[in-house]
Design an enzyme around this catalytic site. Structure first.
Site, short mmCIF file in Angstrom:
data_model
loop_
_atom_site.label_atom_id
_atom_site.label_comp_id
_atom_site.label_asym_id
_atom_site.label_seq_id
_atom_site.Cartn_x
_atom_site.Cartn_y
_atom_site.Cartn_z
N ARG A 1 16.00 3.33 28.02
CA ARG A 1 14.60 3.27 27.59
C ARG A 1 13.92 2.10 28.30
NH1 ARG A 1 15.52 3.45 21.13
NH2 ARG A 1 16.65 1.57 21.72
N ASN B 1 17.86 -8.34 14.73
CA ASN B 1 18.03 -7.01 14.13
C ASN B 1 18.54 -7.13 12.69
OD1 ASN B 1 17.94 -6.70 17.03
ND2 ASN B 1 18.51 -4.58 16.70
N ALA C 1 3.97 -7.75 5.11
CA ALA C 1 3.16 -6.54 5.28
C ALA C 1 2.74 -6.36 6.74
CB ALA C 1 1.93 -6.61 4.37
N TYR D 1 3.48 -4.58 19.28
CA TYR D 1 4.00 -5.10 18.01
C TYR D 1 4.26 -6.60 18.13
CZ TYR D 1 7.52 -6.25 14.50
OH TYR D 1 8.24 -6.87 13.51
N ILE E 1 23.04 7.19 22.75
CA ILE E 1 23.16 5.85 23.35
C ILE E 1 22.28 5.85 24.59
CG2 ILE E 1 24.69 4.21 24.51
CD1 ILE E 1 26.93 5.13 22.67
N GLY F 1 11.96 -1.12 29.03
CA GLY F 1 11.68 -2.31 28.22
C GLY F 1 12.82 -2.77 27.34
N ASN G 1 0.82 -1.22 0.00
CA ASN G 1 0.00 0.00 0.00
C ASN G 1 0.85 1.27 0.00
OD1 ASN G 1 0.92 0.17 2.64
ND2 ASN G 1 -1.10 -0.05 3.59
N ARG H 1 23.04 -6.59 20.92
CA ARG H 1 22.03 -7.12 20.00
C ARG H 1 22.68 -7.99 18.93
NH1 ARG H 1 19.54 -5.71 23.65
NH2 ARG H 1 17.76 -4.28 23.77
N SER I 1 5.51 -1.92 12.14
CA SER I 1 6.56 -2.60 12.91
C SER I 1 7.35 -1.71 13.86
CB SER I 1 7.53 -3.28 11.93
OG SER I 1 8.12 -2.30 11.09
#
Length: 329
Positions: free
Chosen positions: A282, A170, A74, A141, A207, A284, A32, A221, A77
């Site tokens: 941050r 990632n 699709a 998400y 950071i 979580g 879309n 990660r 995210s």
């Protein structure tokens, strides 16, 4: 018979379309263009602009095209956005997948490779994370992706739809020739954010926290090259075409890199002293997320070849340097 790529104008989906066409598959793309780009669509793919939530639109494509299997990318995210707009995520991701599965049932399409996420695991109790780890998403998400996985698995029981669900970590990098790459607005992924700072498109890289229980205090990660990631999708597609059973696989490099290591490698690749500033943690953000991809190696025969972080960042830099404004050339 064609492979239908949902979200084939997006970052990961467009790389799938290019690799499928490289291997001789006829490809149909639906997107879309909410976050995808027309410039990312392979010129040899048959492209339909429209929304997977529209039954009429989806039915019209399935009536025109002979679809053999689906690669489903699709989805909305952005983790942060999903927490403030949860209904948008359930509508687009979960309801959209319901319509896709209805079309598969109505048109007897039996194979789907689904783009899932490590976010279904939430805060891992053990690292590296295996497919047997508990699924306890900590954001909307991840919750929608888990719901999509469950819906697809119930449709296997009811309609015989076989699936492979691929839970990524990632994703980074770009096609080696720089034809297509990563272009999000806003950009939230670390490697393109660092490269935007190298291009002077943002003043510094922030950071978020340097007091984690990791070697240098910053989050660790697992980064996987987008081309290696897509190679696994095509192996999964071939597994289903050859009569393989439905399954779930983690996709990562099985090695971890800290935020500071990413910035340091980007400085080495670009030759630019990228400015950095410290920010608060941050909420979580787990300290360490690393995949076990052993199952994908054994069952799919997946052998990622671009696992060096220097290579991943070099390929990403090649795209960003050639396309500093992304697809807005």
């Amino acid at each position: 018979m064609s492979i239908l790529v949902l979200g084939g104008a997006g970052y990961v989906g467009s790389h799938a379309v290019y690799q499928l066409i490289d291997q001789g598959f006829p490809v149909v793309v639906i997107d879309n263009l909410q976050t995808g780009h027309l410039g990312a669509v392979h010129p040899e793919a048959r492209f339909y602009q429209g929304d997977i939530r529209s039954r009429e639109f989806m039915r019209s494509v399935f009536e025109k095209e002979k679809i053999e299997a689906i690669l489903h990318f699709a989805a909305n995210s952005l983790v942060g956005e999903s927490m403030v707009e949860p209904l948008k995520y359930f509508d687009n991701n979960v309801y959209g997948t319901q319509i896709v599965l209805e079309m598969m049932k109505d048109f007897s399409v039996k194979h789907i490779v689904f783009s899932s996420t490590a976010a279904v695991y939430g805060e891992p109790k053990e690292v590296p994370i295996t497919e047997e780890a508990q699924t306890m998403p900590t954001n909307t998400y991840g919750e929608t992706k888990l719901a999509m996985e469950k819906m697809i698995s119930w449709c296997e029981q009811a309609f015989g739809i076989k699936y492979v669900s691929l839970r990524y970590f990632n994703v980074a990098g770009s096609r080696e020739d720089g034809q297509i790459g990563e272009d999000h607005n806003p950009e939230t992924h670390l490697i393109p954010v660092v490269l935007e700072a190298a291009l002077g498109k943002r003043p510094a890289v922030t950071i978020f926290g340097d007091d984690y229980e990791t070697e240098d205090g910053t989050c660790v990660r697992d980064y996987i090259h987008v081309e290696d990631l897509i190679a696994a999708h095509i192996l999964a597609l071939k597994l289903l075409q050859q009569g393989g059973e439905s399954s779930i696989f983690n996709l990562g490099s099985s090695q971890g890199f800290s935020v500071k290591e990413i910035v340091g490698t980007a400085k080495a690749v670009t030759g630019i002293d990228i400015p950095v500033k410290m920010g608060e943690r941050r909420s979580g953000d787990p300290s360490t997320l690393i995949a076990s991809s052993e199952k994908a190696r054994q069952v799919l025969g997946w052998n990622p070849t671009r696992t060096a972080i220097h290579q991943i960042i070099s390929d990403a830099w090649n795209w960003h340097k050639q396309n500093p404004n992304g697809y807005q050339r």
